[in-house]
Write an enzyme that holds these catalytic residues in place. Structure first.
Site, PDB file in Angstrom:
ATOM      1  N   SER A 472       0.816  -1.209   0.000  1.00  0.00           N
ATOM      2  CA  SER A 472       0.000   0.000   0.000  1.00  0.00           C
ATOM      3  C   SER A 472       0.853   1.263   0.000  1.00  0.00           C
ATOM      4  CB  SER A 472      -0.950  -0.045   1.204  1.00  0.00           C
ATOM      5  OG  SER A 472      -1.972   0.902   1.089  1.00  0.00           O
ATOM      6  N   ASP A 483      10.223   5.536 -10.208  1.00  0.00           N
ATOM      7  CA  ASP A 483       9.808   6.223 -11.435  1.00  0.00           C
ATOM      8  C   ASP A 483      10.605   7.508 -11.671  1.00  0.00           C
ATOM      9  OD1 ASP A 483       7.961   4.279 -12.012  1.00  0.00           O
ATOM     10  OD2 ASP A 483       6.269   5.338 -11.117  1.00  0.00           O
ATOM     11  N   LYS A 497      -0.936  -4.497  -3.390  1.00  0.00           N
ATOM     12  CA  LYS A 497      -2.276  -3.991  -3.067  1.00  0.00           C
ATOM     13  C   LYS A 497      -2.395  -2.562  -3.593  1.00  0.00           C
ATOM     14  CE  LYS A 497      -5.650  -3.166   0.597  1.00  0.00           C
ATOM     15  NZ  LYS A 497      -5.972  -1.773   0.231  1.00  0.00           N
TER      16      LYS A 497
END
Length: 703
Positions: A472, A483, A497
């Site tokens: 999460s 990224d 999740k």
């Protein structure tokens, strides 16, 4: 091994309110439970909210009806031990009717199926208690036969005699397990089994109409996804208690797997985490109060009843008899001192270690972050000293920079998430202004307002360490770091999740419903995929047993448009292969890494077993063989490290039971018994050595 079907019965976020699905009981066979007047309208309301508010907006139709029929039967009888094939054939006529019944405000068929299960359970336990009251059955433990461990693909018994034979093997297995695990006398075993089955009888006899309704409705909600659940008023009270940091107990999230209470995860900084003996996937078979209280067998108990035994006042003790997930099947007793789970116990902590790239030594700061926390009460009171992840980590970074560290490792292993606000704010400390996470809602609108808004506090080399239990909020943070090419992500693929749940009030109880999905700035969903490391470490947690992909009804992975985002270490893609190669060379002959890989392989082989021998000699030989392999594996590691080998397996067991946890519950961060963190430090040293400059001004990535 935990099958997809069994795993899908329970969401890790549903803590204490689930019903026992497989308990057998003894009660009047003619007694039945009928729905209450409000159940039909409540079911209709739940179905309506699932259709209109759930992320999928799946209509309740014949397809859902057929799936509900199968899910509900599996929830009641996942081991296919109670219903007969004739029962299933009789129920088959209702496969396409359940949706129409719920829309009409009725739940009769759900209760009809449950009452048949209750009847079969009654017949079964009465039969077993009759046998046990006459004495312990005389089984031939020299006979070559086995019990199926995974009956997912098996058929329901075709006849009463076939069911009798299945239960004969189950009872034989129970007796053999107790013989091998506890070395009890036959009379002790008989008395324990009588108490167990009488307890099952009493608990299911206490089942009420609301319990059956809750079970039926959760079979429906899980068809939409595993994290959507119906909470009855009683279940809601338990759920709210479990969410409170002031909850007194041991700090463990439990779930039911077949007839066992299993540890799903440990609450970071809680008593069980600090104790270090209880592990995720361990099975709890008995609970005792205090240091000497009688051990109460809890196999087959309702989950909330087990929780009631374990929960207690702070500064009192509870004893748990467990079957360790990575053991030989023998039982272990753990004593845990109950206490309140406090924010202070979950707070981030730091340490500094020195590592070399072979040419130069570097000071590496390590920050361990067990969860993403914030003291909401103090925050709402505008207390200037309120505790939060970001505030604490900022303080630690400032201290590390004053001590002139060359790089920082942020340890998110076992961090199951927490505050989304804190995950995005923590990113502020490492990344300049930019989107951190995208959220797509049930109405298909995408929000990108969760943004890092200030100049990064720390701009030096960064490594983020994750594992399968990083979930999460941890995945949001690690995904953003990856990224933006802000640092290296190393470890194992995270949990996966990528969904968001909200609590929706009902006339009776509440509905926890999935309404949104997380997406990285790259456009990739974290659902199923999670975050894949740039450099992989040995797998310590079975990804086939733990993670979002275990659940059959988990929402699928997908992607949306990427958003412009900066790249910091623009040459990271060139560095990763070199760093990975150095990692492989370094760990190929490392005793700890050789041990970790072989130990996981040995554990995986055991979990792949599909049946359990009921021959006593074979079982003893299997145990001896496993213990011999474990001892040989550990001694090979010790000899290679210049340590004295253990003389026997008992010495190894004693040593393991005395260890303290290397991460999470440890009061201090240490490298001892933590080769993963040690290797993360070596990778950081290599990274610094090859980079040796402050990140250049970020450039907008092209895509």
């Amino acid at each position: 091994m935990l099958t997809n079907r069994t795993a899908a019965l329970f969401s890790g976020s549903v803590l204490f309110f689930l019903l026992l699905f497989t308990s057998a009981v003894s009660l009047a066979a003619t007694e039945s439970i009928q729905p209450q007047k409000n159940h039909g309208s409540a079911a209709k309301e739940i179905a309506s909210k699932l259709e209109t508010q759930h992320y999928n907006k799946q209509k309740l139709n014949d397809q859902i009806s057929a799936e509900l029929w199968g899910q509900y039967i599996d929830d009641l009888d996942p081991t296919k031990s109670y219903f007969l094939a004739a029962d299933i054939n009789e129920f088959r006529q209702w496969r396409d009717e359940l949706d129409d019944e719920i829309k009409a405000g009725k739940v009769n068929r759900g209760f009809d199926i449950y009452n048949r299960y209750r009847l079969r359970a009654s017949e079964r336990v009465e039969s077993i208690l009759t046998q046990l009251n006459k004495g312990l059955p005389e089984f031939d433990f020299d006979k070559s036969e086995s019990l199926e461990l995974d009956r997912e693909d098996s058929n329901w018994p075709q006849s009463a005699s076939a069911a009798d034979d299945l239960w004969r093997k189950r009872l034989k297995s129970d007796i053999l397990n107790l013989r091998l695990a506890n070395k009890k006398t036959d009379e002790d075993i008989r008395e324990l089994l009588i108490r167990r089955y009488k307890g099952l009888s009493k608990r299911l006899d206490q089942q009420r109409s609301d319990d059956v309704f809750e079970l039926y409705m959760n079979s429906l909600t899980r068809l939409y996804d595993p994290h959507s659940n119906y909470l009855s008023p009683r279940a809601l009270e338990s759920f709210n208690m479990s969410m409170s940091l002031s909850l007194e107990g041991i700090g463990a999230v439990l779930q039911i797997e077949d007839e066992y209470t299993k540890v799903a995860r440990l609450v970071a900084g809680g008593p069980a985490d600090r104790n270090g003996k209880l592990k995720p996937n361990d099975k709890i078979v008995a609970v005792g109060q205090g240091k000497e209280g009688e051990m109460v067998d809890v196999i087959g108990w309702r989950l909330d009843d087990v929780v009631e035994l374990i929960r207690g006042s702070a500064d009192t003790f509870v004893r748990l008899e467990t079957i360790p997930t990575d053991g030989d099947g023998s039982h272990r007793t753990i004593t845990i001192k109950r206490s309140k789970v406090k924010l202070e116990d979950q707070a981030a902590k730091k340490a500094i270690f020195e590592f070399s790239d072979g040419k130069q030594n570097y000071k590496v700061g390590v920050i361990n972050l067990p969860t993403f926390y914030i003291d909401f009460d103090a925050y709402r009171r505008r207390d200037p000293n309120y505790k939060s992840t970001t505030r604490d980590v900022a303080k630690l970074i400032d201290e590390l920079q004053k001590e002139n560290v060359d790089g920082i490792v942020l340890d998110l292993r076992n961090n199951g998430g927490g505050s989304l606000q804190e995950a995005t704010m923590l990113t502020d400390l490492f990344i300049d202004q930019g989107t951190v996470v995208q959220i797509r809602h049930a109405n298909e609108q995408i929000s990108r307002h969760n943004r890092s808004r200030s100049r990064a506090m720390y701009r030096g080399p960064l490594v983020v360490l994750i594992n399968r239990l990083s979930a999460s909020a941890s995945e949001i943070f690690a995904g953003a770091i990856q990224d933006y090419k802000r640092g290296l992500v190393i470890g194992n693929q995270s949990f996966g999740k990528g969904t968001v749940q909200t609590m929706t009030p009902l006339k009776e109880g509440q509905l926890k419903i999935t309404q949104s999905k997380f997406y990285r700035v790259s456009g990739d969903s974290t659902q199923h995929a999670g975050v894949s490391p740039d450099i992989a470490m040995p797998e310590l947690i079975d990804s086939e047993a733990v993670g979002e992909s275990v659940y059959e009804t988990a929402l699928p992975w997908d992607r949306i448009h990427a958003v412009p985002h900066a790249e910091y270490f623009a040459n990271l893609e060139e560095l990763i292969p070199m760093l990975s190669n150095q990692h492989k060379i370094r760990t190929a002959k490392d005793p700890d890494f050789i041990y970790l890989r072989k130990h996981f392989q040995l554990k995986a082989e055991r979990l792949d077993k599909t049946d359990l021998s009921l021959n006593e000699k074979i079982r003893k030989d299997e145990r001896k063989s496993l213990n011999k392999q474990l001892l040989l594996l550990e001694n090979s590691r010790r000899i290679a490290k210049g340590l004295e080998p253990y003389a026997n397996f008992e010495m190894l067991e004693k040593s393991e039971s005395e260890k303290t946890p290397p991460i999470g519950g440890a009061l201090e961060i240490t490298l001892e018994d933590d080769p993963i963190l040690t290797e993360a430090g070596h990778i950081m040293a290599d990274f610094i050595g090859k980079q040796k400059q402050v990140p250049r001004a970020p450039q907008v990535a092209n895509f």
